[in-house]
Scaffold this motif. Structure first.
Motif, short mmCIF file in Angstrom:
data_model
loop_
_atom_site.label_atom_id
_atom_site.label_comp_id
_atom_site.label_asym_id
_atom_site.label_seq_id
_atom_site.Cartn_x
_atom_site.Cartn_y
_atom_site.Cartn_z
N ASN A 1 13.09 -16.31 0.16
CA ASN A 1 12.73 -17.88 -0.49
C ASN A 1 11.20 -17.51 -1.26
N LEU A 2 11.18 -18.29 -2.23
CA LEU A 2 10.10 -18.01 -3.13
C LEU A 2 9.02 -18.27 -2.87
N VAL A 3 8.79 -19.47 -1.98
CA VAL A 3 7.27 -19.94 -1.45
C VAL A 3 6.93 -19.18 -0.53
N TYR A 4 7.88 -18.61 0.44
CA TYR A 4 7.72 -17.57 1.23
C TYR A 4 7.01 -16.32 0.81
N PHE A 5 7.58 -15.82 -0.17
CA PHE A 5 6.88 -14.49 -0.92
C PHE A 5 5.65 -15.12 -1.48
N GLN A 6 5.56 -16.04 -1.83
CA GLN A 6 4.38 -16.36 -2.64
C GLN A 6 3.12 -16.39 -1.60
N ARG A 7 3.46 -16.95 -0.54
CA ARG A 7 2.34 -16.82 0.67
C ARG A 7 2.12 -15.39 1.34
N LEU A 8 3.25 -14.68 1.19
CA LEU A 8 3.05 -13.17 1.58
C LEU A 8 2.18 -12.41 0.58
N ASP A 9 2.44 -12.91 -0.61
CA ASP A 9 1.66 -12.12 -1.78
C ASP A 9 0.34 -12.68 -1.69
N HIS A 10 0.04 -13.84 -1.40
CA HIS A 10 -1.24 -14.38 -1.40
C HIS A 10 -2.16 -13.87 -0.16
N THR A 11 -1.37 -13.60 1.00
CA THR A 11 -2.05 -13.15 2.23
C THR A 11 -2.29 -11.72 1.86
N LEU A 12 -1.53 -11.01 1.01
CA LEU A 12 -1.94 -9.58 0.95
C LEU A 12 -3.24 -9.28 0.00
N GLN A 13 -3.44 -10.52 -1.00
CA GLN A 13 -4.54 -10.41 -1.84
C GLN A 13 -5.88 -10.87 -0.87
N CYS A 14 -5.61 -11.76 -0.03
CA CYS A 14 -6.79 -12.24 0.79
C CYS A 14 -7.06 -10.99 1.79
N LEU A 15 -6.20 -10.35 2.23
CA LEU A 15 -6.48 -9.31 3.13
C LEU A 15 -7.18 -8.05 2.31
N GLU A 16 -6.87 -8.14 1.34
CA GLU A 16 -7.48 -6.66 0.42
C GLU A 16 -9.14 -7.42 0.27
N GLN A 17 -9.27 -8.56 -0.25
CA GLN A 17 -10.55 -9.08 -0.33
C GLN A 17 -11.34 -8.92 0.97
N CYS A 18 -10.65 -9.34 2.10
CA CYS A 18 -11.24 -9.34 3.33
C CYS A 18 -11.97 -7.83 3.87
N PHE A 19 -10.83 -6.85 3.56
CA PHE A 19 -11.14 -5.47 4.16
C PHE A 19 -12.11 -4.92 3.15
N HIS A 20 -12.35 -5.34 1.86
CA HIS A 20 -12.96 -4.80 0.96
C HIS A 20 -14.48 -5.17 0.80
N ASP B 1 -16.33 -7.13 -1.00
CA ASP B 1 -17.18 -7.04 -2.19
C ASP B 1 -18.09 -5.56 -2.13
N GLY B 2 -17.36 -4.51 -1.62
CA GLY B 2 -17.79 -3.43 -1.54
C GLY B 2 -18.57 -2.74 -0.33
N ASN B 3 -18.76 -3.73 0.46
CA ASN B 3 -19.34 -3.55 1.97
C ASN B 3 -18.24 -3.00 2.81
N GLY B 4 -17.24 -3.11 2.71
CA GLY B 4 -16.12 -2.66 3.59
C GLY B 4 -15.53 -1.45 3.08
N LEU B 5 -13.97 -1.24 3.20
CA LEU B 5 -13.44 -0.30 2.88
C LEU B 5 -13.38 -0.20 1.29
N PRO B 6 -13.69 1.15 0.79
CA PRO B 6 -13.45 1.06 -0.61
C PRO B 6 -12.06 1.07 -1.12
N LEU B 7 -11.98 0.89 -2.37
CA LEU B 7 -10.56 0.74 -2.79
C LEU B 7 -9.68 1.74 -2.67
N GLU B 8 -10.28 2.93 -2.92
CA GLU B 8 -9.38 4.06 -2.81
C GLU B 8 -8.69 4.25 -1.45
N THR B 9 -9.43 3.69 -0.49
CA THR B 9 -8.74 3.87 0.94
C THR B 9 -7.77 2.60 0.89
#
Length: 1106
Positions: free
Chosen positions: A863-882, A884-892
């Motif tokens: 389902n398109l909406v389903y994948f859109q949520r998962l994709d947005h979730t991945l983006q939010c998780l990346e921002q959360c773990f990074h 703004d540079g205070n968490g994990l580096p982008l290389e990790t």
């Protein structure tokens, strides 16, 4: 201070002694002594002699004081009363004192009662008055008049004392005023005349006369200078005229004089009542007329003396002896009044100074004798009273000055020699006992330094060098005194700390106290006394003291430890440890030694402590283990309350670091000199610290398990975080261990006895094994913390992506619960975990989140909406773990798994039109990288006319087409279409004419498409060129296709609209190779997607790649 023997005993010695020591001196001790042995021993012998003498002659102190007063003080007292009663001249003091003031001072200084004073004063008044005299020394003159024909004079002086009445009557009796006064006013026996100095204007006489007088009232000293006139022969006079024209005028003047008359040069008239006791100055020669006002100057020395003095006052003692006694009495009186104000610096009150001056001048004591008396008195007072050494310096300087100026009488010469030698002996006694006499204080060191400088100055004086011909090396004497005194001091300290019993612990304790005393003495010798001795006598006293104490202490240490041998136990070893440390501190001071000829006795002192070494290591280990156990028992596993920087570990971690520190400190304290034994010692210490660390880790696990049984889940997680922080803190402590223990330095020391392989396989291996165990424990605890988080994250993701919940929330709102949960939990972990552990938690948690997203995205439907949520979730998780540079580096974060999941979700989150656009963009990219023309090629001329909004496409030709008909040829034509269709809904495909039986057809047909610039620049906008083989009875065959991005056409991507020719190789699609088509095919409810997929599948069926 302790009095010392001072050479020859004279009458002055009796006067200079305190009352209880004023009598009974042994005449045998008056011989001049040569240096014998140690000054300390000499002083001891002197003490014994005096002690025996005093024992034999013991008497009542009151009786001794009375006899001293009668025999010693009263004669001096009468001398002073007599001096005051018959004084003349002014003293050098600022204030002029009356007789009563001086009497009062004398009475106070000699402690006489009023009755005694009156009685003695009456006796003095009954004595015979002295014969007063004025001692005049005519030293020299300068700048006098030249009265002879030669321009020089033959000067001489005449002196007398005249009273004003006699002088006036003489002048009145003269009919004519004459220049001569003395010759006419006084008789010949009252006139004194100097020698005649020939032909000079700067005569030197240095002649002394004593002029008697009875009353100084209205009396004046007359000094007249005359030029002796001698009759010359005619020949001599003519010679003078020829050599000097001035002589002619002189002769004319001489002719007018009476024969044999001397020329007047000038005079000096001084009133006696205006003179001081001693005068030494230049006087201007006064003229009788103004003819020659400037007549030069004359240097006179004047002194009021007593030519005859009553000898019954002090029982025939010499004036020098009396002067010494009076001086000492005044000094003692002055010091007694100044008690508590420091040492005496040579000052006396004005009354005392004036009296000493009167007495010295009246008795004609030379300055040399006065300075000698002061030196003898002050040097003796130095031995019993607080006298500043600078006072002695001054007197030594004066004696040195007078030594070549005046010769002393034999008795005083001997007294000076004995006094100098005696003071040196006494000074050496003080040097031998400098530790007790001169305390190590800022106020005491200058006193010792000045004393040494006085001793140096004595040895430099010409008087000492002449009067003490025997070799006297002060440097050697001081060195011997320091050595002897150091040995005596050590033996005294050894006796003070002597054990009362034969108990081994008491014996070791006594040795420890003795070594502590020695260590402190060596420290003071280096830091304080060495500067004093080096600056004064160039003696490195630290080296002398250190070598003596090193040998004495080595013997004492070995004798004591020999008693302990084979009886070692833990308590005894514990008491030996401070002894070892003190000896080590002493041995370290050897670095400051200036000269070292022999091997020091304490060089290998550590060998005596080998038996105690295992006990020390065991004590350190057991004590540390007990402290660690207690620290864990009381640990609540709560973060410590810190200041500005938060502390996230518990109290036991801090205690453990503090507990390990003494073991590391033990290594520094031992500083074991043997490299091989030192390596084994380091292995044992490292092993103990690793064992303590491992035990601490197990204790913490048991502690958290016990506390978690009675705690809620939140508290249990908090305690687990604290445990992880504690282990991380311990790991950081162990990481710093090689630096703290200086493994690099140990490696250099052991390079000759331990190989690199042995070293690495022992020490680093031990530490790495323990650190690896700690890392496993930390990882296990982190996995426990992350396990619950992974479960919760998966639940949130699945709940968010459930099909029946899709329409209820927007994509952004659906992710909010998960992000709130993560924000809360990660913030909690960040606050409760140290940075290393928090980063260690983030990495596995991120990897787990990627796995969860990948699993969920592959398990659920497309389902398109389903994948859109998962994709947005991945983006939010990346921002959360990074963060703004205070968490994990982008290389990790950007791992290979992330890239796969990211691509998968990004593609699935696109709508159908976006997928079609992506498909076309990929085809354009494949067209660019295609090489060769396997299926032929087509040549076009394209341009875009922005003003007309027309896309012009001219098909020129095709080449190398594949034959699709049975005759080996094809009937090709070209079809042009603008894709995607949703971007160009009103633009129909266009086709060229059919070229029969031609594999390289020439078309040369142009087409125009009415499209806007925005349409041409839209994502995926492409010109699809399809070459087909025309068939009449069936569908056309597929020759190939080509894709051209509209952005590449001139006029679309840039302002240049010039037509451009382009050759496009033809492609054949590979069946089922494109993911975008698969995604579109899965969206069966989307007609547009299905229509696009159907067309592409048809092409794939006709493709030569099928």
């Amino acid at each position: 201070m302790v009095p010392a023997e001072d050479g020859e005993t004279t009458n002055s010695d009796a006067l200079l002694r305190p009352p209880e020591q004023g009598h009974g001196a042994d005449p045998g001790l008056t011989k001049t002594r040569r240096r014998q042995g140690s000054p300390a021993r000499k002083l001891a012998q002197t003490r014994k002699i005096k002690d025996k003498k005093d024992f034999k002659e013991t008497e009542n102190p009151e009786e001794a004081a009375r006899r001293h007063k009668e025999q010693e003080l009263k004669p001096l007292y009468k001398e002073l009363l007599y001096t005051v009663a018959h004084r003349h001249g002014k003293p050098a003091t600022k204030e002029i004192h009356t007789d009563d003031q001086l009497y009062h001072y004398i009475q106070q200084a000699f402690n006489m009662t009023d009755e005694e004073h009156k009685s003695l004063l009456r006796k003095v008044q009954e004595t015979q008055s002295p014969a007063y005299g004025l001692m005049v020394t005519v030293k020299e003159a300068k700048g006098i008049l030249g009265k002879d024909i030669s321009g020089f004079s033959d000067p001489y002086c005449i002196l007398t004392i005249l009273h004003n009445e006699k002088e006036k009557s003489t002048r009145k009796a003269m009919a004519k005023a004459k220049k001569a006064v003395v010759k006419d006013a006084a008789s010949e026996k009252e006139i004194f005349q100097t020698d005649i100095k020939k032909q000079t204007l700067n005569p030197k006489w240095d002649e002394t006369f004593v002029l008697e007088f009875e009353d100084m009232a209205d009396a004046s000293l007359h000094v007249e200078m005359w030029d002796k006139d001698e009759e010359l022969s005619l020949v001599q006079k003519l010679e003078d005229i020829r050599s000097n024209l001035h002589g002619l005028a002189r002769m004319i003047k001489d002719a007018k004089k009476e024969k044999g008359e001397d020329d007047f040069l000038g005079r000096i008239v001084l009133k006696l009542e205006n003179l001081h006791c001693i005068e030494d100055r230049w006087y201007t020669l006064e003229p009788c007329t103004e003819t020659y006002p400037d007549r030069g100057k004359c240097h006179l020395q004047l002194k009021f003396i007593h030519k005859e003095r009553d000898e019954t006052l002090s029982a025939g003692r010499s004036a020098y002896v009396n002067y010494c006694g009076i001086l000492q009495q005044f000094v003692q009186a002055y010091i007694s009044k100044q008690q508590g104000n420091g040492s005496w610096k040579g000052d006396l009150c004005e009354e005392g100074t004036a009296l000493l001056e009167f007495y010295a001048t009246q008795n004609d004591l030379s300055p040399f004798l006065q300075d000698l008396g002061k030196w003898v008195a002050y040097s003796k007072l130095y031995q019993s009273l607080e006298v500043d050494s600078t006072v002695l310096f001054q007197q030594l300087t004066s004696i040195e000055y007078h030594w070549d100026q005046q010769e002393l009488p034999y008795q005083q010469t001997q007294e000076l020699g004995d006094s100098l030698h005696g003071f040196l002996q006494y000074g050496l006694c003080l040097v031998a006992k400098y530790r007790d006499i001169f305390l190590p204080k800022p106020t005491s060191t200058p006193r010792l330094q000045t004393l040494l400088r006085v001793m140096v100055q004595i040895c430099k004086t010409r008087a000492f060098q002449k009067l003490n011909p025997a070799q006297f090396e002060l440097h050697v004497e001081v060195t011997d005194a320091v050595k002897t005194g150091t040995k005596e001091w050590f033996n005294i300290k050894k006796g003070l700390h002597q054990p009362m019993t034969k108990d081994l612990s008491e014996i070791v304790s006594a040795l420890s106290k003795l070594i502590t005393e020695v260590k402190e003495d060596i420290r003071i010798s280096k830091d304080m006394w060495n500067r004093v001795f080096v600056s004064a006598v160039q003696l490195d006293v630290f080296t002398v003291v250190y070598q003596i104490l090193d040998s004495l202490l080595a013997v004492e240490m070995r004798e004591t430890l020999a008693q302990v041998e084979k009886q070692m136990e833990q308590s005894l070893a514990n008491s030996l440890f401070p002894v070892y440390l003190s000896l080590q501190d002493i041995h370290k001071e050897k670095a400051f030694l200036q000269k070292r000829t022999n091997l020091l006795q304490l060089t290998n002192f550590h060998e005596c402590f080998r038996e105690a070494l295992p006990y020390w290591l065991n004590k350190a280990f057991s004590t540390t283990m007990e402290r660690v156990e207690k620290a864990v028992e009381v640990d609540k596993l709560q973060p410590l309350q810190g200041g500005s920087v938060p502390i996230k570990h518990s109290s036991s971690a801090v205690d453990l670091a503090a507990c390990l520190q003494p073991i590391a400190k033990l290594w520094d304290q031992l500083a074991w000199p043997d490299p091989e034994e030192g390596f084994m010692l380091m292995v044992k210490l490292t092993e103990d610290m690793c064992k303590i660390s491992s035990t601490y880790c197990q204790m913490l696990k048991q502690r958290v398990k016990k506390l978690s049984e009675t705690s809620d889940p939140g508290s249990a997680i908090n305690m687990l975080c604290v445990v992880v922080n504690d282990l991380e803190h311990l790991r950081s402590v162990l990481t710093k261990l090689p630096g703290q223990l200086n493994w690099a330095g140990l490696r250099e020391r052991t390079r000759l006895v331990i190989t690199d392989t042995q070293f690495q396989n022992t020490l680093p291996s031990q530490l790495q094994h323990t650190q690896a165990a700690l890392t496993r424990e930390i990882r296990s605890a982190m996995e426990t913390l992350g396990r619950q988080l992974n479960t919760d994250i998966e639940a949130y993701v699945r709940n968010m992506a459930t099909r029946h919940r899709l329409p209820s929330k927007s994509t952004e709102d659906a992710v909010v619960p998960l992000m709130r949960y993560l924000e809360k939990e990660l913030q909690y972990m960040n606050e409760n975990l140290v940075q290393e552990n928090f980063n260690g938690l983030l990495t596995p948690l991120w990897n787990s989140s990627l796995k969860i997203l990948h699993q969920v995205s592959t398990q659920e439907g497309g389902n398109l909406v389903y994948f859109q949520r998962l994709d947005h979730t991945l983006q939010c998780l990346e921002q959360c773990f990074h963060a703004d540079g205070n968490g994990l580096p982008l290389e990790t974060l950007h791992t290979e798994e992330y890239k796969v999941v990211r691509a998968h979700l990004t593609q699935n989150a696109l709508n159908s039109r976006q997928l079609i656009e992506k498909f076309l963009e990929r085809k354009v990219y494949q067209q660019k990288v295609l090489s060769g023309d396997k299926y032929g090629a087509v040549t076009l001329i394209t341009c875009y006319k922005r003003n007309d909004q027309k896309l012009h496409v001219e098909v020129l030709n095709a080449s190398n087409l594949i034959p699709l008909d049975s005759n080996g040829a094809s009937d090709p034509f070209v079809q042009l279409s603008l894709e995607p269709r949703h971007n160009f809904p009103e633009v129909e495909p266009r086709s060229t004419k059919i070229k029969s039986c031609d594999l390289n057809p020439l078309f040369e047909e142009g087409f125009e498409f009415m499209v806007s610039l925005e349409q041409c620049q839209a994502p995926g906008a492409s010109l699809v060129v399809t070459v087909l083989d025309h068939d009449t009875l069936r569908s056309d065959d597929f020759e190939g296709e080509a894709f051209l991005s509209l952005r590449a056409i001139p006029g679309v991507g840039g302002i240049d609209t010039s037509p451009a020719q382009i050759r496009l190789p033809l492609m054949h699609p590979k069946p089922n190779s494109d993911n975008y088509l698969k995604l579109l095919e899965a969206r069966r409810d989307d007609r547009e997607a299905q229509s696009f997929v159907k067309l592409r599948r048809q092409r794939e069926k006709k493709s030569q790649e099928a």
